[in-house]
Design a protein around this motif. Structure first.
Motif, PDB file in Angstrom:
ATOM      1  N   MET A 175       0.810  -1.223   0.000  1.00  0.00           N
ATOM      2  CA  MET A 175       0.000   0.000   0.000  1.00  0.00           C
ATOM      3  C   MET A 175       0.840   1.268   0.000  1.00  0.00           C
ATOM      4  N   THR A 235       2.350   2.719   2.567  1.00  0.00           N
ATOM      5  CA  THR A 235       1.773   3.500   3.657  1.00  0.00           C
ATOM      6  C   THR A 235       2.803   4.467   4.226  1.00  0.00           C
ATOM      7  N   LEU A 244      -2.218  10.450   6.844  1.00  0.00           N
ATOM      8  CA  LEU A 244      -1.895   9.114   6.363  1.00  0.00           C
ATOM      9  C   LEU A 244      -2.127   9.023   4.863  1.00  0.00           C
ATOM     10  N   GLN A 249      -1.820   6.346   1.434  1.00  0.00           N
ATOM     11  CA  GLN A 249      -1.622   5.040   0.808  1.00  0.00           C
ATOM     12  C   GLN A 249      -1.854   5.201  -0.686  1.00  0.00           C
ATOM     13  N   VAL A 257      -5.487   8.861   2.702  1.00  0.00           N
ATOM     14  CA  VAL A 257      -6.499   7.840   2.970  1.00  0.00           C
ATOM     15  C   VAL A 257      -7.798   8.547   3.343  1.00  0.00           C
ATOM     16  N   HIS A 287      -3.654  -4.780  -2.194  1.00  0.00           N
ATOM     17  CA  HIS A 287      -3.830  -4.547  -0.765  1.00  0.00           C
ATOM     18  C   HIS A 287      -3.539  -5.810   0.015  1.00  0.00           C
ATOM     19  N   ALA A 322       1.900  -0.349   9.134  1.00  0.00           N
ATOM     20  CA  ALA A 322       0.827   0.098   8.238  1.00  0.00           C
ATOM     21  C   ALA A 322      -0.546  -0.209   8.822  1.00  0.00           C
ATOM     22  N   SER A 366      -3.329   2.514   9.981  1.00  0.00           N
ATOM     23  CA  SER A 366      -4.681   2.482   9.412  1.00  0.00           C
ATOM     24  C   SER A 366      -5.730   2.424  10.505  1.00  0.00           C
TER      25      SER A 366
END
Length: 682
Positions: free
Chosen positions: A44, A46, A57, A59, A64, A187, A477, A481
């Protein structure tokens, strides 16, 4: 579920055996490593980037977005649910890539139709949810490897020149997503929502095809042999067999979301004593510099007034606009009074700086809303406090699954499960060992359930901890998230980084792994929630890094005696006097056989024994002499749960440690015992 030995001040992980329901699991001497991933980093990409003083954040190269829109639709946006029947095909020989099953024109007419969301485990596994183990190892529940999903759809012409996001709420375990034959993203991680930019390949007014390639690694090389070999993959989480079922497929909802190129990606909230701070993430997905007026409204019945600020955003740029509000009429969120408010951020075209536009007037380019609650959560003077007062968490662990739907539960099923939690007078749930569907956090917000959220760092060993910290980065990551996605939920009061992972082989590696994740979570969480984890030892060498000490304990079950719990808690407290202690797991099993599961409380496996064990430990935790430092107690587990860890196959791989049975959700004796256990701090 714990596997350890513990003593007063010394804990040793027992990696060899687990005793459950009278059976035994013995770790095999050899493993099969089937790592198919050759990348040196999670897919991703991240990253956390500081923008206008706020960490955001990213990705896939973009911020995100909020996934609140799974249920709360914005009038300024267009949506298309992709839930329903999809074409499905297993790919045991991994030929789909060579045969280009992802191409728009590929013929899938001979593929079977299956419901999305859904778990392929239930496509063709008779008796999956029963305690009859005669067919264990057979059916689609034991299909591992690659499978493909395809769906056709035709969006309206008015979707042209829009920023189109393809949102997945959950795909387990690894997904490759194609739009009209083009790979738009990959993903990893089965319990985290993700959004992919489909704008470039999206064709409004025409037939479109989404193809998703899904991979799940095996748990063992055989599910029926007498000596199966565990299958590992060093970069996956979990990397080896664990004792919860790895339901596979597109397990949660999928939807398309079209916005203006200039949009509000996310609203971050933090509250104090009748104050609200918002940080609005604005993203220009287009190729022109734009000027917008941002209007933020703290919500009705708060007593707060909207504020406005001009925002100039260059092509591809992300900006964060921070605003502080007084909300003098707001009431505190608490389990007894879970009051929620809604903050809204709107982007307007063509109004001047300082103007505050009324809702429904002017030209709204984009808008986003999110719920929040006014509450504080902190560790103060060695106590866990909610809104400045000590709180005691009477809680339950639980697994997100039902016999009928696997991990693709319906809203009615969620309501049934979570209402059981409320019925037994619990005020707390631990999301062991993965993030939940967004509905769970919404339910908890609305019903005053406090939540410990957790990621799937379960049973890692030193090698994998080092790999995650130094290169691959999936642990980080997933933690990032979790914090980003759940940041606004007042019910989410703590973050859990891992469950029972390797401690003693290399303490430096273990500490660095935890410190890296804690720093990551803290970098995003502007509410500064406490951080903990569910340790497999009462003498974890990294407890000094925890804000709250989380301890999985099974005294008198796996090791030592029931009464050793109290003395151990006192020793841990004396070692870390400024840290509250939370029992993150404790429980025992009862026989699944409803005819023979009653007897004296001294006889293991009876419901009376299970109930007695709970009450014995509960009374030690809630002893008045310990309430000054105990943060709470979490029973293992709400309901029996499915696993593929090579124990209890005779009862279809079900662990019988629940307050409720798996198939019929029938209460055991311990259900009422737990319900009647009074929270010592009101």
């Amino acid at each position: 579920m714990i596997r350890k030995l513990s003593s007063f001040g010394i804990g040793v992980l027992l990696l060899g055996s687990t005793l459950l329901t009278g059976g035994a699991y013995t770790k095999a001497d050899t493993t099969v490593n089937t790592t198919t991933n050759t990348a040196d980093h999670e897919p991703m990409n991240t990253k956390v980037q500081s923008i206008n003083g706020t960490n955001v954040l990213f990705q896939y190269g973009e911020p995100v977005p909020s996934f609140d829109t799974w249920n709360s639709k914005e009038q300024s946006r267009s949506y298309l649910s992709l839930d329903g029947k999809w074409k499905f095909a297993m790919d045991p020989n991994n030929q789909g890539m060579n045969e280009k099953w992802f191409e728009q024109g590929y013929s899938d007419k001979n593929w079977q139709e299956e419901k999305v969301p859904g778990s392929w485990d239930l496509y063709d596994t008779p008796g999956f949810g029963t305690y009859d183990g005669s067919n264990f190892g057979k059916g689609s529940a034991f299909y591992d490897g690659y499978a493909w999903f395809r769906t056709h759809f035709s969006p309206d012409e008015n979707w042209k020149n829009k920023f189109v996001k393809l949102n997945f709420l959950g795909v387990n375990y690894r997904a490759w997503v194609y739009v009209n034959g083009h790979l738009v993203g990959e993903h990893e991680g089965g319990y985290t929502p993700f959004a992919l930019d489909a704008s470039e390949y999206f064709q409004p007014g025409k037939d479109n095809v989404i193809a998703v390639r899904v991979y799940r690694k095996p748990t063992f090389d055989s599910y029926t042999s007498s000596n199966p070999k565990p299958v590992t993959a060093d970069t996956e989480l979990p990397y080896k067999p664990v004792d919860f079922w790895p339901y596979a497929g597109i397990t949660r909802s999928v939807y398309l979301e079209a916005t203006s190129d200039v949009n509000v990606s996310k609203i971050l909230t933090s509250t104090g004593d009748h104050t609200l701070t918002t940080k609005v993430v604005v993203y220009n997905h287009g190729d022109k510099e734009v000027h917008r007026q941002l209007v933020v409204d703290p919500g009705e019945q708060t007593g707060g007034n909207p504020k406005s600020q001009q925002v100039d955003v260059k092509p591809g740029e992300v900006k964060v606009v921070s605003m502080d509000f007084q909300i003098p009429k707001a009431a505190y969120w608490s389990p007894d009074a879970p009051t929620l408010y809604q903050v809204t951020a709107e982007l307007y075209k063509g109004i001047g700086e300082g103007q505050v536009q009324q809702k429904g007037n002017g030209s709204i380019d984009d808008s986003l809303s999110t719920n929040y609650g006014m509450r504080t959560i902190a560790v103060e003077n060695g106590k866990l406090t909610l809104n400045g007062k000590q709180v005691f968490l009477k809680g339950l662990n639980w697994h997100e699954e039902t016999a009928a739907s696997g991990r693709s539960m319906t809203i009615d099923e969620y309501d049934t499960e979570l209402n059981h939690v409320l019925d037994v007078n619990a005020n707390f749930i631990r999301n062991s060992h993965y993030n939940r569907h967004p509905y769970v956090y919404d339910f908890a917000d609305q019903h005053g359930l406090m939540v410990l959220d957790e990621v799937e760092n379960m049973w890692l060993d030193t090698k994998q901890e080092a790999l995650q910290t130094n290169s691959y980065g999936l642990s980080r990551a997933l933690a990032l998230s979790m914090a980003w996605n759940q940041i606004n939920h007042p019910s989410t009061i703590m973050w859990s980084l891992q469950n029972e992972s390797g401690i003693w082989e290399d303490q430096t590696v273990y500490r660095n792994w935890l410190a890296d994740m804690k720093q990551a979570v803290k970098s995003l969480d502007i509410q500064n929630r406490p951080v903990t984890w569910a340790s497999g030892s009462s003498w974890d060498p990294a407890y000094d890094l925890a804000d709250v000490i989380g301890l999985n304990e099974y005294f008198g079950y796996f090791y030592m005696q029931d009464l050793d719990l109290g003395r151990t808690l006192d020793i841990v407290h004396n070692t870390y006097p400024n840290k509250p202690i939370l029992i993150t797991e404790n429980g025992t099993w009862a026989y699944a056989d409803e005819i023979n599961n009653h007897g004296p409380e001294t006889q293991s496996g009876t419901e009376e024994w299970q109930s007695y064990k709970f009450l014995n430990h509960w009374n030690q935790v809630t002893d008045p002499s310990r309430l000054s430092y105990m943060a709470g107690y979490t029973f293992w587990v709400l309901k029996d749960y499915k696993e593929r860890l090579n124990y209890n196959q005779q009862i279809n791989g079900i662990s019988t440690m629940g307050l409720l049975s798996f198939d019929k959700e029938k209460p055991r004796l311990v259900y009422d015992t737990f319900k009647n256990a009074m929270n010592p701090i009101r």
